[in-house]
Scaffold this active site. Structure first.
Site, mmCIF file in Angstrom:
data_model
loop_
_atom_site.group_PDB
_atom_site.id
_atom_site.type_symbol
_atom_site.label_atom_id
_atom_site.label_comp_id
_atom_site.label_asym_id
_atom_site.label_seq_id
_atom_site.Cartn_x
_atom_site.Cartn_y
_atom_site.Cartn_z
ATOM 1 N N CYS A 20 -0.278 17.966 -44.397
ATOM 2 C CA CYS A 20 -1.101 18.180 -43.219
ATOM 3 C C CYS A 20 -0.852 16.990 -42.293
ATOM 4 O O CYS A 20 -0.747 15.858 -42.723
ATOM 5 C CB CYS A 20 -2.569 18.293 -43.589
ATOM 6 S SG CYS A 20 -3.189 17.012 -44.657
ATOM 7 N N CYS B 32 -1.069 9.475 -40.103
ATOM 8 C CA CYS B 32 -0.877 10.856 -39.675
ATOM 9 C C CYS B 32 -1.062 10.984 -38.172
ATOM 10 O O CYS B 32 -2.092 10.582 -37.630
ATOM 11 C CB CYS B 32 -1.874 11.734 -40.422
ATOM 12 S SG CYS B 32 -2.079 13.360 -39.706
ATOM 13 N N CYS C 201 3.090 28.041 -43.380
ATOM 14 C CA CYS C 201 2.155 26.921 -43.392
ATOM 15 C C CYS C 201 1.314 27.045 -42.120
ATOM 16 O O CYS C 201 1.859 27.067 -41.018
ATOM 17 C CB CYS C 201 2.973 25.628 -43.413
ATOM 18 S SG CYS C 201 1.996 24.143 -43.169
ATOM 19 N N GLU D 216 0.075 24.433 -34.614
ATOM 20 C CA GLU D 216 1.423 24.794 -35.073
ATOM 21 C C GLU D 216 1.361 25.540 -36.399
ATOM 22 O O GLU D 216 0.447 25.332 -37.199
ATOM 23 C CB GLU D 216 2.254 23.519 -35.267
ATOM 24 C CG GLU D 216 2.569 22.828 -33.967
ATOM 25 C CD GLU D 216 3.115 21.420 -34.183
ATOM 26 O OE1 GLU D 216 4.137 21.104 -33.579
ATOM 27 O OE2 GLU D 216 2.534 20.656 -34.960
ATOM 28 N N CYS E 16 -6.708 9.951 -41.030
ATOM 29 C CA CYS E 16 -5.773 9.228 -41.905
ATOM 30 C C CYS E 16 -4.803 8.440 -41.003
ATOM 31 O O CYS E 16 -4.186 9.033 -40.110
ATOM 32 C CB CYS E 16 -5.017 10.203 -42.796
ATOM 33 S SG CYS E 16 -6.114 11.269 -43.778
ATOM 34 N N CYS F 47 -7.548 17.026 -36.088
ATOM 35 C CA CYS F 47 -8.196 16.801 -37.382
ATOM 36 C C CYS F 47 -9.118 15.601 -37.254
ATOM 37 O O CYS F 47 -8.770 14.613 -36.609
ATOM 38 C CB CYS F 47 -7.155 16.558 -38.468
ATOM 39 S SG CYS F 47 -7.890 16.343 -40.115
HETATM 40 S S1 SF4 Z 1 -3.285 13.736 -43.174
HETATM 41 FE FE1 SF4 Z 1 -4.283 15.771 -43.095
HETATM 42 S S2 SF4 Z 1 -6.469 15.287 -43.442
HETATM 43 FE FE2 SF4 Z 1 -5.488 13.348 -42.871
HETATM 44 S S3 SF4 Z 1 -5.776 13.208 -40.641
HETATM 45 FE FE3 SF4 Z 1 -3.773 14.178 -41.005
HETATM 46 S S4 SF4 Z 1 -4.174 16.403 -40.896
HETATM 47 FE FE4 SF4 Z 1 -6.132 15.347 -41.228
#
Ligand code: SF4
Length: 392
Positions: free
Chosen positions: A357, A133, A119, A106, A130, A126
């Site tokens: 992110c 996320c 962005c 995206e 995290c 990823c």
């Molecule tokens: S917060 Fe950013 S670095 Fe962490 S898993 Fe999500 S996309 Fe990846």
């Protein structure tokens, strides 16, 4: 809203087709010569690419007989828009792109009175894991090629030039690497992208380096490498916690590079560039938003060239992670400022779409639309690669 059947396809992951934007100028000239064309055609193709021209019929400076072979060989379509979503009266537009192998990423274009920012994503998925996320829960699908990353910015520049967002034709002024992925875990391609962003036409978009922000979760060797490059792009570090104990759980890569090491690397970047870096901090209710954590963060950053950008978390439905309530946000800001640390809270547009992110995918889930985060993780490369050799 467009249906997304492709989301459920098992993506055939692999290297994207060769594209002009992945090549050096010498390689591009050689590739054009291989097609029996004079070397200057490479510059013509480059100009068309960075202008966002995709239709060979519009490339009237290139002989009609040569257009097809040149464009199919060097300008293959890498990004197919699956759908656009608008917010803020159309001044914010999120695009979901399908890549050649079915992977999805995206990008978000945001128009403000004085600037237009896109962005962009540097990876599909990823690998940083995290826990708050949505993207991180899906794992890393693959690194994007430079051309796939650059293509998102070129599309945004074209959308602005065409006046696709309210306000008439305009100019893309800023690029932030805060979409999907950890940019410094895909270093060589992101470095190539940076060059394309700040190089003037016909070989780039001609943006100011300062208006380009590279955001990292704290990949210290990548920050050091960026420091050595002698660039002046803006650095943003997603800290999310001031202490290792909490950060180890919120940002698992912290077990590899601790808070002190991350901040020291960012300090060295600030020293080299003479510019402040930004510390991104997602405020999560009862997790990292306590007054004592604000004090710890203030103590950590006081007298450093750092600016804190607080981001109330964009919650994912069904997730235990939630945004901090307003009083907690205000208290956090007040304590940081009392410690002498410049602090802002990201605007509501940021909360909607550009939270940080990983927040892009969360927004999709919030609407009940499966996003890239549901594509089964299948890393095809190590999550962190810093040398050009790793791109081969
Ligand atoms: S917060 Fe950013 S670095 Fe962490 S898993 Fe999500 S996309 Fe990846």
């Amino acid at each position: 809203m467009t249906a997304l059947p492709l989301v459920f396809d098992a993506p055939r992951r692999g290297k994207p087709p060769r594209h002009l934007a992945d090549l050096t100028r010498e390689e591009a000239r050689a590739a054009v010569a291989d097609l029996g064309q004079p070397a200057f055609r490479a510059d013509q193709l480059s100009r068309h690419f960075f202008r966002g021209t995709t239709d060979p019929a519009q490339m009237t400076d290139v002989p009609a007989a040569a257009r097809e072979s040149l464009t199919s060989t060097l300008l293959p379509g890498l990004l197919t828009p699956v759908r656009h979503q608008a917010a803020d009266g159309g001044r914010t537009r999120k695009t979901l792109w399908r890549l050649h192998d079915g992977a999805l990423v995206e990008s978000v274009l945001m128009r403000y009175p004085d600037r237009a920012t896109v962005c962009i994503s540097s990876q599909a998925g990823c690998g940083m894991a995290c826990p708050f996320c949505a993207t991180g829960q899906g794992g890393l699908t693959r690194n994007l090629s430079a051309a796939e990353i650059i293509g998102q910015a070129v599309a945004a520049a074209r959308a602005m030039a065409d006046g696709d967002l309210p306000g008439g034709p305009g100019r893309l002024s800023n690029v932030v690497f805060m979409g999907m992925g950890e940019p410094l875990a895909n270093y060589a391609r992101v470095r190539k992208t940076l060059e394309a962003l700040y190089t003037p036409a016909p070989h780039g978009l001609g943006l100011s380096q300062r208006s380009i922000t590279v955001s990292t979760v704290g990949v210290v060797p990548g920050i050091r490498k960026l420091t050595e490059e002698g660039l002046s792009v803006t650095l943003a570090v997603s800290l999310h916690a001031p202490d290792d104990e909490l950060r180890n759980t919120l940002v698992p890569v912290n077990t590899r590079w601790k808070v002190a090491e991350v901040v020291a690397a960012a300090d060295a970047y600030a020293e080299r560039t003479g510019r402040r870096y930004s510390v991104e901090y997602a405020l999560i209710r009862d997790v990292n938003d306590q007054p004592e954590r604000a004090d710890l963060l203030g103590k950590l950053l006081a007298r450093r060239r750092a600016h804190v950008n607080l981001i109330p978390l964009n919650p994912t439905p069904g997730s235990p992670w939630d945004a901090s309530p307003l009083p907690a946000q205000r208290e956090f800001v007040a304590r940081l400022r009392a410690a002498g640390v410049p602090t802002t809270v990201r605007d509501t547009r940021g909360q909607d779409i550009d939270g940080a992110c990983g927040q892009l995918a969360a927004a999709d889930l919030a609407e009940g639309v499966p996003s890239v985060a549901v594509v089964p993780p299948e890393p095809v490369e190590p999550p962190v690669e810093l040398g050009a050799e790793a791109d081969e």
